[in-house]
Design an enzyme around this catalytic site. Structure first.
Site, PDB file in Angstrom:
ATOM      1  N   VAL A  70       0.861  -1.323  -0.023  1.00  0.00           N
ATOM      2  CA  VAL A  70      -0.160   0.139   0.036  1.00  0.00           C
ATOM      3  C   VAL A  70       0.796   1.106  -0.072  1.00  0.00           C
ATOM      4  O   VAL A  70       0.532   2.184   0.762  1.00  0.00           O
ATOM      5  CB  VAL A  70      -0.981  -0.042   1.028  1.00  0.00           C
ATOM      6  CG1 VAL A  70      -2.237   0.930   1.207  1.00  0.00           C
ATOM      7  CG2 VAL A  70      -1.531  -1.369   1.560  1.00  0.00           C
ATOM      8  N   ALA A  71       1.980   1.257  -0.832  1.00  0.00           N
ATOM      9  CA  ALA A  71       2.988   2.409  -0.904  1.00  0.00           C
ATOM     10  C   ALA A  71       3.380   2.620   0.574  1.00  0.00           C
ATOM     11  O   ALA A  71       3.539   1.937   1.256  1.00  0.00           O
ATOM     12  CB  ALA A  71       2.290   3.465  -1.921  1.00  0.00           C
ATOM     13  N   CYS A  72       3.358   3.973   0.736  1.00  0.00           N
ATOM     14  CA  CYS A  72       3.795   4.611   1.985  1.00  0.00           C
ATOM     15  C   CYS A  72       3.018   3.878   3.143  1.00  0.00           C
ATOM     16  O   CYS A  72       3.536   4.302   4.402  1.00  0.00           O
ATOM     17  CB  CYS A  72       3.682   6.120   1.925  1.00  0.00           C
ATOM     18  SG  CYS A  72       5.051   6.599   1.152  1.00  0.00           S
ATOM     19  N   SER A  73       1.876   3.694   2.929  1.00  0.00           N
ATOM     20  CA  SER A  73       1.096   3.147   4.310  1.00  0.00           C
ATOM     21  C   SER A  73       1.176   1.640   4.076  1.00  0.00           C
ATOM     22  O   SER A  73       0.294   0.912   5.038  1.00  0.00           O
ATOM     23  CB  SER A  73      -0.517   3.367   3.980  1.00  0.00           C
ATOM     24  OG  SER A  73      -0.658   4.825   4.109  1.00  0.00           O
ATOM     25  N   SER A  75       7.113   3.185   3.364  1.00  0.00           N
ATOM     26  CA  SER A  75       6.345   2.822   4.561  1.00  0.00           C
ATOM     27  C   SER A  75       6.780   2.462   5.820  1.00  0.00           C
ATOM     28  O   SER A  75       6.430   2.872   6.692  1.00  0.00           O
ATOM     29  CB  SER A  75       5.762   1.330   4.118  1.00  0.00           C
ATOM     30  OG  SER A  75       6.627   0.393   4.342  1.00  0.00           O
TER      31      SER A  75
END
Ligand code: CO8
Length: 373
Positions: free
Chosen positions: A154-157, A334
């Protein structure tokens, strides 16, 4: 039902530092070479000259002063400008698994766990080294864990979303002790030739152990009071690299196959969403934002974090309330909020409340409210 706790964290930090001065010197040498080589087209107006980067801009606009990278020479080589990694045979531990195992062993030691105690592994990051087999299953084997493993992105998350899956797995009984790893080799999908973003990212890997409170033996336990995830589609941060490229006959080295963003739009659009997300979650838990002792926020831009904190507590953000690690590590996708949590929690006391929150591509926002036990 036993409470669910975070009982240990670990950090893999790459051996090489690239300072802003080194990065800008290399970038500007590339710009001078490009402009000299294309002087005729630039003169004729068929090509636009590239503009130089500057240390002052980078520090003022982002707060980043340096970044750690796994391989440095290839990035700074103006005839290459991306890292140089040796391909490994299939029977050797892959690089992404290697850094994940390093961080995992540190988290396991902190939590007092051995491989046999872990029965689920989630490998979650902004990009995977390969399509399959899942990185998590290779990591599971390397640390001698039981149970199952899977990858998610979820990319950066990716870290906060994975933590919610870990917490839910423990709550539901599908696992009793979960290892979450976030190996971020951002240097391999960063666009080092683009002045707008060449300074943003660094490599790192974080690891977190999530388990039932009644099995936890660590002296440093954080009860997860709640987690909340939200997504809203946006093209403002995007990377089109993928398995369809070959079938679409598209150039795998084209600009859209590495990280690109509309940085200013991201800044403006994500700050209010992140602040409202945290506030909403705290309200549901009957907690005032000012009751939270520490916010471990996503590390993309120091100005963004200051605005989020000001919106939440209506006071000047300090390193004590919301520690920044961005100056040293840059944006590590992340892993950023988890690095902040890893490095800046030792001074908190039993009963203190904290929030881990990520925000970025997707758009995505993920938050966990924790209480020190
Ligand atoms: N040096 C000098 N000047 C520059 C440079 C540079 N390097 N870059 C731009 N400028 C100039 C521009 O040309 C512009 O000039 P002018 O005003 O004359 O037009 C001026 O500086 C201002 O440019 P910007 O408006 O672009 O600058 P900003 O103040 O907006 O700062 C930032 C740029 C730092 C990128 C800022 O917008 C920002 O941080 N935004 C938030 C971005 C963010 O949080 N993104 C999240 C991405 S991370 C994520 O979600 C995970 C993705 C997956 C990981 C991928 C790993 C590779």
């Amino acid at each position: 039902m036993s409470a669910v706790v975070i009982s240990g964290t670990g950090l893999y930090q790459p051996p090489n530092i690239i300072t802003n001065a080194e990065l800008v010197a290399s970038f500007n040498a590339y710009v001078a070479k490009y402009n000299a080589e294309h002087a005729a087209e630039i003169e004729a107006g068929t090509l636009t000259a590239l503009s130089p980067s500057s240390v002052e801009f980078i520090e003022k606009a982002s707060g980043i002063k340096q970044r750690y990278v796994i391989e440095k020479e290839g990035i700074l080589d103006i005839n290459r400008m991306y890292p140089r990694f040796e391909p490994r045979p299939d029977d050797q531990l892959s690089l992404m698994a290697e850094i994940a195992v390093d961080a995992a062993k540190k988290a396991m030691a902190a939590a007092g766990k051995e491989g046999k105690d872990i029965d689920a592994v989630i490998c979650s990051s902004a990009n995977m080294q390969r399509a399959y087999p899942a990185m998590a299953i290779e990591i599971q084997q390397a640390i001698g864990a039981r149970g199952y493993g899977f990858d998610m992105n979820v990319a950066c998350s990716a870290a906060t979303f994975a933590l919610e899956q870990a917490v839910n797995a423990v709550r539901s009984g599908s696992a009793s002790c979960v290892l979450v790893v976030n190996p971020e080799i951002t240097s391999a999908h960063q666009e080092w030739k683009d002045r707008d973003c060449h300074f943003i990212f660094g490599d790192v890997c974080t690891a977190v152990i999530v388990e039932r409170a009644d099995t936890a033996t660590s002296k440093d336990q954080w009860e997860v009071l709640g987690s909340q995830l939200a997504t809203q589609f946006s093209n403002n941060i995007r990377n089109n690299f993928g398995f369809m490229n070959r079938a679409e006959d598209s150039d795998p080295t084209a600009r859209d196959k590495t990280f690109r963003q509309e940085g200013r739009k991201v800044f403006k659009e994500v700050v209010p969403v992140a602040a409202a997300h945290i506030e909403g979650q705290l309200t549901q838990l009957h907690i005032q934002p000012t009751d939270v002792r520490r916010y471990w926020l996503h590390q993309a831009n120091s100005g963004m974090n200051q605005l989020v904190i000001r919106k939440l507590i209506n006071a000047e953000p300090t390193q004590d309330v919301a520690p920044m690690i961005l100056d040293e590590y840059a944006n590590t996708a992340s892993a950023g909020s988890i690095i902040a949590f890893h490095l800046h929690r030792g001074d908190l006391k039993a009963g203190d409340l904290g929030v881990i929150c990520s925000f970025g591509a997707g758009y995505s926002v993920g938050s966990l409210v924790l209480r020190k036990r």
